[in-house]
Design a protein around this motif. Structure first.
Motif, PDB file in Angstrom:
ATOM      1  N   GLN A 231     -32.853 220.801  32.204  1.00  0.00           N
ATOM      2  CA  GLN A 231     -31.900 221.236  31.192  1.00  0.00           C
ATOM      3  C   GLN A 231     -30.640 221.824  31.821  1.00  0.00           C
ATOM      4  OE1 GLN A 231     -35.005 223.613  29.029  1.00  0.00           O
ATOM      5  NE2 GLN A 231     -33.901 222.867  27.238  1.00  0.00           N
TER       6      GLN A 231
ATOM      7  N   VAL B  39     -23.363 211.779  25.447  1.00  0.00           N
ATOM      8  CA  VAL B  39     -24.483 211.439  24.560  1.00  0.00           C
ATOM      9  C   VAL B  39     -25.786 211.335  25.358  1.00  0.00           C
ATOM     10  CG1 VAL B  39     -25.401 209.694  22.978  1.00  0.00           C
ATOM     11  CG2 VAL B  39     -22.953 210.265  22.946  1.00  0.00           C
ATOM     12  N   PHE B  40     -25.700 210.767  26.576  1.00  0.00           N
ATOM     13  CA  PHE B  40     -26.899 210.587  27.385  1.00  0.00           C
ATOM     14  C   PHE B  40     -27.421 211.901  27.957  1.00  0.00           C
ATOM     15  CE2 PHE B  40     -24.538 206.568  27.694  1.00  0.00           C
ATOM     16  CZ  PHE B  40     -25.486 205.703  27.163  1.00  0.00           C
TER      17      PHE B  40
ATOM     18  N   VAL C 115     -27.311 214.846  26.162  1.00  0.00           N
ATOM     19  CA  VAL C 115     -27.739 215.747  25.086  1.00  0.00           C
ATOM     20  C   VAL C 115     -29.258 215.869  25.041  1.00  0.00           C
ATOM     21  CG1 VAL C 115     -27.811 216.054  22.590  1.00  0.00           C
ATOM     22  CG2 VAL C 115     -25.679 215.395  23.709  1.00  0.00           C
ATOM     23  N   ILE C 116     -29.966 214.743  25.199  1.00  0.00           N
ATOM     24  CA  ILE C 116     -31.436 214.756  25.090  1.00  0.00           C
ATOM     25  C   ILE C 116     -32.073 215.603  26.188  1.00  0.00           C
ATOM     26  CG2 ILE C 116     -33.516 213.333  25.159  1.00  0.00           C
ATOM     27  CD1 ILE C 116     -31.945 211.130  23.786  1.00  0.00           C
ATOM     28  N   PRO C 117     -31.761 215.368  27.484  1.00  0.00           N
ATOM     29  CA  PRO C 117     -32.381 216.234  28.502  1.00  0.00           C
ATOM     30  C   PRO C 117     -31.924 217.680  28.417  1.00  0.00           C
ATOM     31  CG  PRO C 117     -30.743 214.791  29.496  1.00  0.00           C
ATOM     32  CD  PRO C 117     -30.946 214.307  28.100  1.00  0.00           C
TER      33      PRO C 117
ATOM     34  N   CYS D 251     -31.384 219.365  25.593  1.00  0.00           N
ATOM     35  CA  CYS D 251     -32.017 220.029  24.445  1.00  0.00           C
ATOM     36  C   CYS D 251     -33.532 219.971  24.475  1.00  0.00           C
ATOM     37  CB  CYS D 251     -31.520 219.398  23.144  1.00  0.00           C
ATOM     38  SG  CYS D 251     -29.738 219.572  22.877  1.00  0.00           S
ATOM     39  N   TYR D 252     -34.087 219.029  25.246  1.00  0.00           N
ATOM     40  CA  TYR D 252     -35.542 218.879  25.237  1.00  0.00           C
ATOM     41  C   TYR D 252     -36.124 219.431  26.527  1.00  0.00           C
ATOM     42  CZ  TYR D 252     -40.201 216.826  24.996  1.00  0.00           C
ATOM     43  OH  TYR D 252     -41.554 216.660  24.969  1.00  0.00           O
TER      44      TYR D 252
END
Length: 821
Positions: free
Chosen positions: A518, A542-543, A545-547, A549-550
């Motif tokens: 993160q 965009v790529f 954002v997932i790592p 937030c998760y």
């Protein structure tokens, strides 16, 4: 040059991460890398070579890569060389001694919070006198109060009798790293002051010490002035004796000794702690005021401009004020950054040269780290330079375009300025968030809102009043006091508003757990936002954002963490979806291990709710931190061997059991026999401790694994447990009563047959835990012993491998490491 500077800073930032870095970069290698970097930079200044590189981009790319790598090797090697030297200076064993010391700076704190940095003085000409001691006042146990500390003045020589001990603190996730702070401050030992007497001028003369340098004398004079200002501010009349006066003093000289814990917490909750650090705005404002006055004076004598242009008169004065004010503010890292950046800018203006702002900032950071690479261990370094980097990277909109001939109305100009200021605060909040989370693991969502009021008030109203009052105090104290009283009144009104906000939004300061992935994703997003537009596409965000937030976390069947709470016990048990805490450590005076260690450890792992809090018994070293935990962490059920008033308590009894995610929990003690015992020892709180067995079922080729937590249960409870039909075998045993001789009998150890035994005890504790007889029993049965004293927080993963291997928190950093088997 930019690549060389970036490589050097990146190399220094590896300091202390792992011992192999200090081994693979020997002195000859990093000195050779420095020579290669300097050689390449000289060659690049040749016109023909530079033209050749420009015409062949791949060569330019390769050359910059070599410079970056060589500078990195030099930075890492140099930093670890300095780190090893600092670690060698640290005290290794406790000692009580009499010494001659020189007072360094002013005390950090007053009254009961007094502590003073001193430097031992040696009459040997070749001795290294860079190491310092941090001395605390003694405590009168008969009167139950702190002894009045001596009136030490900066630069004075004193004869002291001290009890020194090596740097040692609670090494646990999320806890403040005191050992790192001491190392960064070049403090080799801490100690308690037993006796102190100032040396007479005759005694000083007899020592025949080398005279202080001119710079040292100037610094001592500035520190004495800081002390004079503190003493005068303490005498100012105020409706609040500490809050406003402490902040007023901190804004003027960076001295936080009068700021109490409640005010510090209030500023943290509001996200405005940074305003108490003396850095660019304060220093530049003071220098600009002096230069403006000088310019008005020189303008009355225009003939002086025939001898030298205006800048030749003003720049030296501007720089002198910057250096003196930085010294008056204690010359901490933000002040040093300001001095180096302004110094480089002044030199360029004097020489009529132009460098990019990025180059100036990187040179300032590199010079600071070259003089003291340990400065990179401070959060102030990263936040100070990080904020400057973000400001320099912003294309701040101008109020009026340079080529515009339209004159905007005043009201419209003010509206535009306010809008730009609001945009700047939000940008700084968003872009600085990764650094703030990395340094403190918490952030205040009120920060951008409160800063909109706090920055104009403190920087444009309180600070000018402060500087004016200080200047007048050199001439007329009564007149200065009038202005200081006005500033105090404004601060008290401001603090009243902050208290209302804190009561309205008590959860404004939020902890955030961020894993390595993160943080990496957040910093990558930050870089994309800071890069000039068009260099890299912004849609790449965009790529990330997932790592970002998760949280990616590896979930084991059972994780056992024995937290380093000193002389006490606190064990965190985690299954796939549940968390349980056994004991909370001690509370000594105002220091609670719940606040200091337990809650930071929970927050660092993203744990906001405990399914169960078990207090094995209500001795202070096991339950002292419980009130703090219960107030700040949601707890589904509190259980103990007796009622923990005023909280609803579920009494633990032998036979209670439950399951979480396939992991079995069973209470083995206390049994009814404990409450029927008439013997004093058998019926004590210790013997009635809740004893917990946790079992992970067999998985594949890994047999069932168990952990047994004994609390303070002693020989009587061990005897009763051996009489029960319940099997006692466990792979991990948390020893009863911190390794006391009244627990862990040979027969009991033989019945448990653990792979490893854990001792949770305090460094240099007055009980002598763990006792040598207990260690002998463990050695006799070939049971490996782990201790929080030497290892810090110990983490064990059950259900993933046959043999348990502890993860020692102290192994993560070189300055935390202790020898262990």
């Amino acid at each position: 040059m930019i690549m060389a500077l970036l490589g050097f800073i990146a190399g220094v930032s590896t300091i202390g991460f792992h011992s192999f870095l200090s081994n693979i970069f020997p002195v000859w290698l990093w000195l050779l890398s420095l020579f290669m970097v300097l050689t390449i930079l000289v060659l690049l200044n040749r016109t023909q070579i530079r033209h050749d590189l420009i015409s062949r981009p791949y060569r330019s790319f390769g050359m910059h890569g070599v410079v970056l790598a060589m500078a990195f090797i030099f930075g890492s090697g140099y930093a670890h060389w300095q780190l090893n030297h600092a670690l060698q200076q640290r005290l290794s064993e406790p000692v009580e001694q009499t010494a001659i010391v020189r007072v360094v700076g002013i005390s950090d704190g007053v009254g009961e919070q007094w502590r003073q940095v001193v430097q031992p003085v040696s009459t040997k000409p070749c001795s290294d006198q860079s190491a310092k001691w941090l001395l605390y006042g003694s405590f009168d146990w008969k009167r139950q109060q702190a002894v009045t500390p001596p009136d030490m003045q900066p630069g004075q020589l004193w004869q002291v009798r001290v009890k020194l001990k090596p740097a040692h603190s609670n090494a646990s996730p999320g806890a403040f790293d005191v050992e790192k702070w001491l190392l960064q401050q070049h403090i080799a030992a801490t100690g308690t002051l037993q006796f102190a007497k100032p040396l007479t001028p005759l005694q000083v003369a007899q020592l025949r010490l080398k005279p202080d340098s001119f710079i040292a004398q100037i610094n001592q004079a500035l520190q004495r002035e800081r002390l004079r200002i503190r003493q005068h501010v303490m005498q100012l009349e105020s409706t609040n004796n500490s809050s406003a006066k402490g902040v007023l003093l901190g804004l003027l000289t960076g001295d936080r000794s009068l700021i109490d814990a409640d005010t510090t917490l209030l500023y943290q909750q509001m996200g405005i702690s940074h305003l108490l650090a003396i850095s660019g705005p304060q220093v530049i404002l003071a220098a600009l005021i002096m230069v403006w006055l000088l310019q008005k004076l020189l303008d009355r004598f225009p003939a002086v401009y025939l001898k030298a242009e205006r800048r030749r008169w003003l720049l030296p004065v501007f720089m002198l004020v910057v250096v003196l004010y930085a010294g008056l503010a204690g010359f901490d890292i933000p002040a040093q950054r300001t001095v180096w950046m302004i110094g480089l800018t002044v030199i360029l203006l004097w020489l009529r040269k132009h460098w990019s702002r990025t180059r100036i900032m990187l040179i300032a950071a590199s010079v600071l780290l070259l003089l003291d690479p340990l400065a990179i261990l401070s959060a102030a370094f990263w936040l100070s330079f990080g904020a400057v980097a973000i400001l320099l990277s912003m294309n701040l909109p101008q109020t009026i375009e340079a080529d515009s001939a339209v004159v905007m109305p005043k009201l419209q100009q003010w509206r535009l300025a306010v809008r730009q200021f609001v945009q700047l605060q939000w940008r700084l909040f968003v872009l600085l968030a990764p650094l703030v989370l990395l340094c403190f693991a918490k952030i205040s969502w009120l920060a951008p809102v409160v800063n909109l009021l706090a920055i104009p008030l403190l920087s444009t109203v309180i600070l000018p009043l402060n500087l004016l009052a200080y200047t007048l105090s050199l001439v007329s104290l009564p007149l200065a006091d009038v202005i200081w009283q006005l500033a105090l009144w404004l601060l008290e009104v401001f603090h009243g508003g902050l208290h209302i906000l804190a009561q309205t939004f008590p959860q404004a300061l939020q902890p955030f757990y961020l894993g390595s992935l993160q943080l990496l994703a957040l910093f990558a997003m930050l870089v994309l936002l800071l890069l000039p537009k068009g260099l890299l596409p912004r849609w790449w965000l965009v790529f990330l954002v997932i790592p970002a937030c998760y949280p990616a976390r590896l979930v084991a069947p059972l994780t056992v963490e024995v937290l380093d709470v000193g002389q006490g016990l606190s064990v965190l048990l985690k299954t796939a979806h549940h968390a349980m805490l056994v004991d909370t450590g001690a509370k000594t005076g105002s220091t609670s291990m719940g606040d200091k260690v337990v809650i930071p450890a929970l927050q660092a792992q993203g744990i906001r709710r405990l399914d169960k809090l078990m207090l094995t018994h209500l001795d202070s070293d096991h339950s002292g931190g419980a009130p703090s935990v219960l107030q700040q962490i949601a707890v589904t059920q509190l259980t103990s061997s007796e009622v923990f008033a005023p909280y609803p308590t579920y009494l633990c009894k032998a036979g209670q059991n439950w399951q979480w995610d396939g992991v079995s929990f069973k209470v083995l003690s206390p049994s009814p026999t404990h409450f029927q015992a008439t013997n004093k020892q058998a019926s004590s709180k210790n013997e009635k401790s809740c004893v917990l067995m946790v079992e992970v079922p067999a998985q594949a080729d890994i047999p069932a694994q168990r952990v047994l937590i004994m609390g303070d249960a002693g020989l009587y409870t061990e005897f009763l447990l051996q009489q029960q039909a319940v099997p006692l075998q466990a792979d991990l045993l948390v020893l009863g009563h911190h390794g006391s001789q009244h627990s862990s009998s040979s027969a009991f150890l033989a019945a448990v047959k653990p792979q490893r035994a854990v001792v949770s005890a305090g460094y240099l504790n007055r009980y002598g835990h763990p006792k040598s007889i207990v260690l002998a029993r463990l050695a006799e049965q070939q049971i490996a012993v782990d201790s929080t004293i030497d290892s810090g927080t110990l983490t064990y993963v059950l259900g993933q491998q046959r043999y348990l291997n502890p993860q020692r928190y102290r192994d993560q950093k070189l300055w935390l490491q202790r020898p262990h088997e």
